[in-house]
Design an enzyme around this catalytic site. Structure first.
Site, PDB file in Angstrom:
ATOM      1  N   CYS A 146      -1.867   4.410   7.388  1.00 54.70           N
ATOM      2  CA  CYS A 146      -1.944   5.858   7.630  1.00 54.70           C
ATOM      3  C   CYS A 146      -3.247   6.459   7.107  1.00 54.70           C
ATOM      4  O   CYS A 146      -3.903   7.232   7.805  1.00 54.70           O
ATOM      5  CB  CYS A 146      -0.760   6.565   6.989  1.00 54.70           C
ATOM      6  SG  CYS A 146       0.834   5.984   7.593  1.00 54.70           S
ATOM      7  N   HIS A 147      -3.600   6.101   5.875  1.00 50.76           N
ATOM      8  CA  HIS A 147      -4.784   6.718   5.265  1.00 50.76           C
ATOM      9  C   HIS A 147      -5.724   5.704   4.632  1.00 50.76           C
ATOM     10  O   HIS A 147      -6.715   6.099   4.015  1.00 50.76           O
ATOM     11  CB  HIS A 147      -4.352   7.766   4.232  1.00 50.76           C
ATOM     12  CG  HIS A 147      -3.475   8.812   4.826  1.00 50.76           C
ATOM     13  ND1 HIS A 147      -2.117   8.825   4.640  1.00 50.76           N
ATOM     14  CD2 HIS A 147      -3.759   9.852   5.646  1.00 50.76           C
ATOM     15  CE1 HIS A 147      -1.600   9.850   5.311  1.00 50.76           C
ATOM     16  NE2 HIS A 147      -2.565  10.482   5.934  1.00 50.76           N
ATOM     17  N   GLY A 148      -5.413   4.431   4.710  1.00 56.32           N
ATOM     18  CA  GLY A 148      -6.349   3.396   4.277  1.00 56.32           C
ATOM     19  C   GLY A 148      -6.268   2.955   2.834  1.00 56.32           C
ATOM     20  O   GLY A 148      -7.189   2.319   2.343  1.00 56.32           O
ATOM     21  N   PRO A 161      -7.339   6.443  -0.692  1.00 58.28           N
ATOM     22  CA  PRO A 161      -7.029   7.677  -1.414  1.00 58.28           C
ATOM     23  C   PRO A 161      -5.881   7.595  -2.423  1.00 58.28           C
ATOM     24  O   PRO A 161      -5.653   8.555  -3.158  1.00 58.28           O
ATOM     25  CB  PRO A 161      -6.662   8.648  -0.285  1.00 58.28           C
ATOM     26  CG  PRO A 161      -6.109   7.777   0.781  1.00 58.28           C
ATOM     27  CD  PRO A 161      -6.897   6.488   0.704  1.00 58.28           C
TER      28      PRO A 161
END
Length: 187
Positions: A146-148, A161
């Site tokens: 989703c966001h790495g 993150p």
């Protein structure tokens, strides 16, 4: 004459009247009606099955989990990863310079003493709660598409993150092949 009195008494007792039938039927209907009114109140005093299951500890048999495999378990509605790490994964997790980590924690602090092959962590990314994919990413731990966010084989954050490592739920080994998740939990 005595025989006629016995015969009259016997016949009077043996024949039920319409009044007897109505009395028995009314009593039976009242008993069924009373039970149907009381039952919901009694049932409401017992906790819901989901409530009982939500806080109960979960036993996990480790025997069928192959080396290198990750199993998903739910405890209190939360996803838990049970990972049987290979010797190479353990070595890679132990050889990391802890000072270089965003959330510094040695591998030995993330597993129970004497049980280094077994890593038990919550299964949600610490960034926004997505479910990361196992054995993915640069460190072959977990990768959150989703966001790495990237986690290593010890569940420590290595990139992306996510601010902290994958948390460790309360658990205990009851034998070499069985754990209990949630045992001794206070939250």
């Amino acid at each position: 004459m005595l025989e006629s009195q016995v015969a009259e008494t016997t016949t009077a007792i043996a024949e039920p009247t319409r009044r007897d039938f109505l009395f028995i039927a009314t009593g039976a209907a009242a008993a069924v009606g009373g039970a149907s009114l009381v039952w919901p109140f009694i049932q409401s005093m017992t906790p819901d099955a989901a409530t009982v299951a939500a806080g109960a500890p979960v036993e996990v048999d480790l025997t069928p989990i192959a080396e290198g495999q990750i199993v998903k378990v739910f405890w209190r509605g939360k996803l838990i990863f049970v990972r049987h790490r290979t010797p190479a994964e353990i070595k890679a997790a132990e050889d990391v310079n802890v000072a270089t980590l965003r959330d510094p924690q040695p591998d030995s602090a993330r597993v129970k003493p004497g049980h280094a092959p077994w890593l038990i962590v919550y299964g949600n990314c610490t960034h926004l709660g997505c479910v990361p994919l196992g054995q993915q990413g640069e460190y072959k731990g977990w990768f959150c598409p989703c966001h790495g966010s990237v986690f290593d084989t010890s569940g420590r954050v290595r990139g992306g993150p996510a601010p902290i490592n994958l948390p460790i739920p309360p658990y205990n080994f009851v034998s070499d092949t069985k754990i209990v998740i949630g045992q001794g939990a206070t939250a």
